[in-house]
Design a protein around this motif. Structure first.
Motif, PDB file in Angstrom:
ATOM      1  N   MET A  89       0.841  -1.205   0.000  1.00  0.00           N
ATOM      2  CA  MET A  89       0.000   0.000   0.000  1.00  0.00           C
ATOM      3  C   MET A  89       0.875   1.253   0.000  1.00  0.00           C
ATOM      4  O   MET A  89       1.775   1.398   0.816  1.00  0.00           O
ATOM      5  CB  MET A  89      -0.899   0.019   1.237  1.00  0.00           C
ATOM      6  CG  MET A  89      -1.768   1.251   1.359  1.00  0.00           C
ATOM      7  SD  MET A  89      -2.791   1.205   2.840  1.00  0.00           S
ATOM      8  CE  MET A  89      -3.618   2.790   2.730  1.00  0.00           C
ATOM      9  N   LYS A  90       0.624   2.141  -0.942  1.00  0.00           N
ATOM     10  CA  LYS A  90       1.383   3.395  -0.990  1.00  0.00           C
ATOM     11  C   LYS A  90       0.955   4.305   0.162  1.00  0.00           C
ATOM     12  O   LYS A  90      -0.212   4.326   0.553  1.00  0.00           O
ATOM     13  CB  LYS A  90       1.160   4.089  -2.329  1.00  0.00           C
ATOM     14  CG  LYS A  90       1.830   3.395  -3.509  1.00  0.00           C
ATOM     15  CD  LYS A  90       1.721   4.240  -4.750  1.00  0.00           C
ATOM     16  CE  LYS A  90       2.343   3.521  -5.944  1.00  0.00           C
ATOM     17  NZ  LYS A  90       3.776   3.329  -5.784  1.00  0.00           N
ATOM     18  N   THR A  91       1.930   5.062   0.668  1.00  0.00           N
ATOM     19  CA  THR A  91       1.678   5.913   1.827  1.00  0.00           C
ATOM     20  C   THR A  91       2.231   7.313   1.590  1.00  0.00           C
ATOM     21  O   THR A  91       3.352   7.467   1.115  1.00  0.00           O
ATOM     22  CB  THR A  91       2.337   5.314   3.090  1.00  0.00           C
ATOM     23  OG1 THR A  91       1.828   3.996   3.309  1.00  0.00           O
ATOM     24  CG2 THR A  91       2.041   6.172   4.307  1.00  0.00           C
ATOM     25  N   ILE A  92       1.439   8.315   1.936  1.00  0.00           N
ATOM     26  CA  ILE A  92       1.872   9.712   1.869  1.00  0.00           C
ATOM     27  C   ILE A  92       2.237  10.176   3.266  1.00  0.00           C
ATOM     28  O   ILE A  92       1.488   9.972   4.221  1.00  0.00           O
ATOM     29  CB  ILE A  92       0.760  10.614   1.291  1.00  0.00           C
ATOM     30  CG1 ILE A  92       0.436  10.240  -0.159  1.00  0.00           C
ATOM     31  CG2 ILE A  92       1.167  12.087   1.377  1.00  0.00           C
ATOM     32  CD1 ILE A  92      -0.753  10.991  -0.736  1.00  0.00           C
ATOM     33  N   CYS A  93       3.417  10.771   3.392  1.00  0.00           N
ATOM     34  CA  CYS A  93       3.855  11.339   4.671  1.00  0.00           C
ATOM     35  C   CYS A  93       3.909  12.856   4.526  1.00  0.00           C
ATOM     36  O   CYS A  93       4.778  13.389   3.837  1.00  0.00           O
ATOM     37  CB  CYS A  93       5.220  10.781   5.058  1.00  0.00           C
ATOM     38  SG  CYS A  93       5.865  11.448   6.612  1.00  0.00           S
ATOM     39  N   PHE A  94       2.969  13.542   5.152  1.00  0.00           N
ATOM     40  CA  PHE A  94       2.920  15.005   5.143  1.00  0.00           C
ATOM     41  C   PHE A  94       3.661  15.556   6.361  1.00  0.00           C
ATOM     42  O   PHE A  94       3.430  15.129   7.489  1.00  0.00           O
ATOM     43  CB  PHE A  94       1.476  15.495   5.217  1.00  0.00           C
ATOM     44  CG  PHE A  94       0.897  15.930   3.904  1.00  0.00           C
ATOM     45  CD1 PHE A  94       1.391  17.040   3.237  1.00  0.00           C
ATOM     46  CD2 PHE A  94      -0.163  15.234   3.341  1.00  0.00           C
ATOM     47  CE1 PHE A  94       0.845  17.453   2.027  1.00  0.00           C
ATOM     48  CE2 PHE A  94      -0.710  15.637   2.135  1.00  0.00           C
ATOM     49  CZ  PHE A  94      -0.207  16.743   1.474  1.00  0.00           C
ATOM     50  N   TYR A  95       4.560  16.494   6.115  1.00  0.00           N
ATOM     51  CA  TYR A  95       5.204  17.196   7.237  1.00  0.00           C
ATOM     52  C   TYR A  95       5.269  18.685   6.898  1.00  0.00           C
ATOM     53  O   TYR A  95       5.600  19.076   5.780  1.00  0.00           O
ATOM     54  CB  TYR A  95       6.606  16.631   7.516  1.00  0.00           C
ATOM     55  CG  TYR A  95       7.696  17.658   7.630  1.00  0.00           C
ATOM     56  CD1 TYR A  95       7.805  18.474   8.760  1.00  0.00           C
ATOM     57  CD2 TYR A  95       8.605  17.844   6.597  1.00  0.00           C
ATOM     58  CE1 TYR A  95       8.793  19.434   8.853  1.00  0.00           C
ATOM     59  CE2 TYR A  95       9.603  18.802   6.676  1.00  0.00           C
ATOM     60  CZ  TYR A  95       9.686  19.600   7.804  1.00  0.00           C
ATOM     61  OH  TYR A  95      10.659  20.552   7.872  1.00  0.00           O
TER      62      TYR A  95
END
Length: 465
Positions: free
Chosen positions: A1-7
């Motif tokens: 599963m692709k994951t987006i990490c927002f910072y």
């Protein structure tokens, strides 16, 4: 599963007022309070506060599936507490959702990692104490000022106990490799690295409202589609940007808030999730190690530290500032230590950058000065007065070797005092225990005597009868 990490990064410096040569020795207050308050109010009302409510809505509407991380400098937190306390309240509300992670960084948003390991460690602890006091979280992942990172810095970060670090996915370091993987440091193998995908991050930060961009307009479904179409093996996409992107760099009328609100829905349709940095480093295995012998950063095409330390002016100011570091650490003057933090902020050196200054580059856009030379002159005037104050407590005649010896003596005395306090505490405890034991024995003896007396009386009574 692709994951987006927002910072998101939040930082604003304490900007200096115009400080003349003749003010040295006469005026010890260096800051442009009016300008600092005006800028903080404007950005908070246009960006920080509406962005907080947008992210809170995204978390609630996605039933907690949307996750986000923040890196907030101690310098920014101080100003937000003074000028915009409602922002702190809204950030606490975000923290309560359990979907927000706070990252570690230097309190003063400084370049200490490049010069002074002791100061670097002190500032990181100071920052994390502040974050924990305000938001109830102790940061577990580190993000250095301006994403500055190198093998040497990696070792310092690992020694401080961090398991992960965020930095730039610099092309000259990665080569053919993709930033969409988890890596680990070659210098400190247990330290995992999350690398910024600067292309897709900049699509939002800088190109979102650019009418001349070939992909304009950028919609949420198009953006999520790009991420979904990356190679199957690339499971992480790190979107790192300044928080001012939402509402300030990209004003509300561009549709930036609506774009953000739509992301979780389209991401779910494509089977893409969101995660915080700590969640990623705890679940994903690194694919390779990266060595970075020289410091990198997010800035300019070079992705190095030249934006802050690339010319003679900057290096002169930088060296002079840290020449008094040991003396400042010795003193207990609260005001002096506060100024020390404010003067270390990287922005002061950024304003002195001469690269592309006259062609409308980002350096001149953010600077309150007309030229880098004006920035240098003003800063050096302030720094001269600051050093006079430091040397009033610890004169320049004391050589560094003597100063180090003095520091060692003080540390040894502190250790001896601590040992003596422990011994005294132990002695008091033993004395108290002995006293308690004696009192207990006396009490038992008294109880026994009372019983014997009663028994004797009872025996006499029985005999008489």
């Amino acid at each position: 599963m692709k994951t987006i990490c927002f910072y998101f990064q939040i930082h604003q410096p304490f900007r200096l007022k115009r400080y003349r040569f003749f003010d040295i020795g006469n005026d010890h207050y260096y800051y442009d309070d009016f300008n600092n308050e005006e800028i903080m109010h404007r950005i908070a009302q246009r960006s920080y506060i509406p962005a907080n409510y947008t992210l809170l809505e995204m978390i609630k509407n996605s039933n907690g599936k949307f996750k986000v991380a923040f890196s907030i400098s101690g310098i920014a937190l101080e100003q937000l507490e003074i000028y915009v306390p409602e922002f702190i309240d809204s950030m606490k509300e975000l923290a309560k959702t359990g979907c927000v992670e706070f990252l570690s960084e230097t309190y003063a948003h400084s370049l200490a990692s490049l010069k002074d390991p002791i100061e670097f460690a002190n500032q990181v602890k100071m920052h994390d104490d502040k974050i924990e006091a305000l938001f109830g979280q102790r940061p577990k992942v580190f993000r250095n000022t301006e994403l500055i990172y190198s093998d040497d810095i990696a070792c310092q970060i690992a020694d401080m106990g961090f398991k992960g670090c965020i930095t730039e996915g610099a092309k000259h370091i990665l080569g053919w490799k993709s930033p969409n993987y988890l890596y680990n440091s070659a210098a400190a193998p247990k330290l995992k690295l999350l690398l910024k995908n600067y292309k897709v991050s900049d699509d939002i930060s800088f190109r979102f409202s650019n009418y001349e961009w070939s992909e304009y307009p950028l919609t949420a479904d198009k953006f999520i589609g790009w991420i979904a179409n990356t190679p199957e093996s690339e499971q992480i996409v790190n979107l790192f940007m300044n928080y001012e992107t939402l509402g300030e760099l990209q004003p509300r009328e561009t549709g930036i808030f609506e774009f953000m609100k739509a992301l979780p829905r389209f991401a779910e349709e494509k089977g893409i999730g969101f995660a915080t940095p700590t969640e990623i480093i705890s679940k994903v295995k690194p694919v390779d190690s990266l060595s970075m012998p020289y410091p990198i950063s997010w800035a300019d095409e070079e992705r190095d530290t030249s934006a802050w330390l690339g010319n003679v002016l900057q290096n002169e100011a930088f060296e002079k500032l840290y020449s008094v570091a040991e003396r400042v650490r010795l003193c207990d003057d609260r005001r002096l230590k506060q100024d020390w933090n404010y003067l270390q902020t990287s922005d002061h050196f950024y304003y002195m950058c001469t690269k592309h200054f006259n062609d409308g580059a980002v350096h001149s856009h953010y600077s309150p000065y007309e030229t880098p030379y004006e920035a240098f002159t003003n800063y050096m005037n302030v720094l001269s007065d600051f050093i006079v104050r430091v040397e009033a407590q610890y004169p320049a005649e004391i050589e560094n070797e003597e100063l180090n010896a003095l520091i060692t003596t003080i540390k040894n005395q502190a250790s001896e005092i601590e040992i003596l306090q422990k011994e005294l505490k132990s002695a008091k405890l033993e004395k108290q225990q002995a006293k308690t034991k004696v009192e207990t024995s006396k009490s038992k003896a008294k109880v026994t005597a009372n019983k014997n007396t009663k028994a004797t009386v009872s025996s006499k009574t029985t005999t008489k009868v």
